[in-house]
Write an enzyme that holds these catalytic residues in place. Structure first.
Site, PDB file in Angstrom:
ATOM      1  CB  CYS A  16      -0.865  -0.004   1.251  1.00 17.85           C
ATOM      2  SG  CYS A  16       0.172   0.014   2.738  1.00 17.85           S
ATOM      3  CG  HIS A  45       4.173  -6.184  11.202  1.00 26.76           C
ATOM      4  ND1 HIS A  45       3.000  -5.948  11.868  1.00 26.76           N
ATOM      5  CD2 HIS A  45       5.164  -5.847  12.062  1.00 26.76           C
ATOM      6  CE1 HIS A  45       3.268  -5.468  13.071  1.00 26.76           C
ATOM      7  NE2 HIS A  45       4.573  -5.392  13.207  1.00 26.76           N
ATOM      8  CG  HIS A  79       3.218  -0.819  12.507  1.00 29.21           C
ATOM      9  ND1 HIS A  79       4.552  -1.116  12.375  1.00 29.21           N
ATOM     10  CD2 HIS A  79       2.551  -1.694  11.735  1.00 29.21           C
ATOM     11  CE1 HIS A  79       4.686  -2.154  11.559  1.00 29.21           C
ATOM     12  NE2 HIS A  79       3.495  -2.518  11.155  1.00 29.21           N
ATOM     13  CD  GLU A 131      -3.141   1.162  13.021  1.00 31.37           C
ATOM     14  OE1 GLU A 131      -2.779   0.410  12.099  1.00 31.37           O
ATOM     15  OE2 GLU A 131      -4.250   1.735  13.049  1.00 31.37           O
ATOM     16  CB  SER A 227      -2.972  -6.467  11.662  1.00 31.11           C
ATOM     17  OG  SER A 227      -4.347  -6.292  11.804  1.00 31.11           O
ATOM     18  CG  ASN A 228      -2.468  -5.870   5.725  1.00 27.74           C
ATOM     19  OD1 ASN A 228      -2.540  -6.418   4.639  1.00 27.74           O
ATOM     20  ND2 ASN A 228      -1.324  -5.430   6.238  1.00 27.74           N
TER      21      ASN A 228
HETATM   22  S1  SF4 Z   1      -2.842   2.449   7.303  1.00 28.71           S
HETATM   23 FE1  SF4 Z   1      -1.424   0.700   7.122  1.00 28.71          FE
HETATM   24  S2  SF4 Z   1      -2.328  -0.614   5.549  1.00 28.71           S
HETATM   25 FE2  SF4 Z   1      -3.335   1.374   5.387  1.00 28.71          FE
HETATM   26  S3  SF4 Z   1      -2.201   2.570   3.845  1.00 28.71           S
HETATM   27 FE3  SF4 Z   1      -1.289   3.036   5.829  1.00 28.71          FE
HETATM   28  S4  SF4 Z   1       0.370   1.557   6.116  1.00 28.71           S
HETATM   29 FE4  SF4 Z   1      -0.949   0.774   4.492  1.00 28.71          FE
END
Ligand code: SF4
Length: 311
Positions: A16, A45, A79, A131, A227-228
């Site tokens: 992402c 992670h 995080h 986080e 986690s994701n």
């Molecule tokens: S909150 Fe986490 S998963 Fe979402 S864009 Fe940011 S780093 Fe990526």
């Protein structure tokens, strides 16, 4: 090898914008300030990402007091960190670069604003995830309560006004159920101005949801502590593919089971490099003919700027 296995490849998948930015921050910091650079916590992670950065000159630590040379820069992970961490760095006169994802920072500022306006805050998230520790650490402990499940909602006994924020990488559907119950319990419950579960989490889950029921097995490339990625496995199971698994390079490819299938699904968590997806496909191709069909549920174009220290 006459049989053909179809791999339904979910898109979007993998990195992402927050992960790309965090890795860029470490690499650009090494370029600009030289090695070594300290990084507090795994920057994202994923073991491969961490190992690659170590080779380039990053040293990973859990806490600032493990840093041997405090004249070297330190980077905080994507995080996010509790307020006490930059305060400690400043006390120790350390130069730091904050790689907290801007979408996590948004939740931090939201929690701060709500606290200032007198709300008791409920944080929906997973205990001990960095986080969550970071978000809890934005405001006094007594004003923020962590909940993880529907059961936790039933036990809540907070005085209104009450507001909620969430971890960015939760299951969209499970969180919806928790919020619905919270809304029943607290009639004037204040919700975030803009959804806290981030675009990347939502999009990756949505793609998996749309294809999992057609698959005999489903694999999510990602680390155990991501986690994701774990949520993507849950989503695939819930959407109808019971044989859904998290896969990383420590696992053995269950090729005996895979070759019995006609169609399997594949995706990767937001911190998993695309190379791991391609390695997985390459591994399967040794045992069976493969055709790939990419299922694109949406296109992403989000990017984040680097911190000013790196301009
Ligand atoms: S909150 Fe986490 S998963 Fe979402 S864009 Fe940011 S780093 Fe990526």
């Amino acid at each position: 090898m006459s049989k053909e296995l179809k791999i339904l490849l979910a898109s979007p998948r993998g990195f992402c914008a927050g992960v790309v930015r965090a890795i860029d921050i470490v690499e650009k910091s090494i370029e600009k300030f030289g090695a070594p650079i300290y990084v507090r916590h795994e920057i994202v992670h994923n073991k491969q990402v961490v190992e690659n950065l170590k080779k380039k000159g990053a040293i990973f630590v859990d806490e600032l007091d493990q840093i041997k040379d405090s004249s070297r820069p330190v980077i905080f992970s994507a995080h996010g960190v509790p307020k006490s961490v930059p305060e400690e760095a400043a006390d120790r006169k350390m130069f730091y670069v904050d790689a907290t994802c801007p979408l996590v920072t948004k939740v931090h500022r939201e929690a701060e604003r709500l606290n200032k306006n007198g709300y008791k805050i409920i944080l929906i998230g997973h205990k001990d995830h960095p986080e969550v520790i970071g978000t809890m650490g934005q405001i006094p402990k007594k004003n923020i309560t962590l909940i993880e499940t529907i059961e936790d909602v039933k036990k809540l006994n907070l005085q209104e006004p009450v507001a909620y924020v969430t971890q960015t990488t939760l299951s969209v559907d499970d969180t919806k159920d928790i919020i619905e119950l919270l809304e029943k319990k607290y009639k004037n419950l204040k919700s975030p101005i803009k959804e806290d579960i981030c675009y990347a989490t939502t999009n990756r889950q949505s793609a998996v949801k749309q294809i999992a029921s057609q698959c005999e097995m489903f694999f999510v490339i990602g680390s155990e502590n991501s986690s994701n990625s774990k949520r993507l496995v849950e989503v695939a199971k819930k959407a109808g593919c019971k044989k859904s698994y998290l896969f990383n390079s420590n696992n053995q490819l269950p090729f005996r089971e895979i070759v019995k299938c006609n169609k399997i699904g594949l995706t990767s968590g937001a911190s998993a490099p695309e190379k791991l997806v391609q390695d997985f496909i390459y591994g399967i191709k040794k045992y069976v003919n493969v055709s790939i069909e990419e299922f694109v549920s949406t296109k992403e174009s989000v990017t984040f700027k680097l911190p000013v220290q790196l301009n």
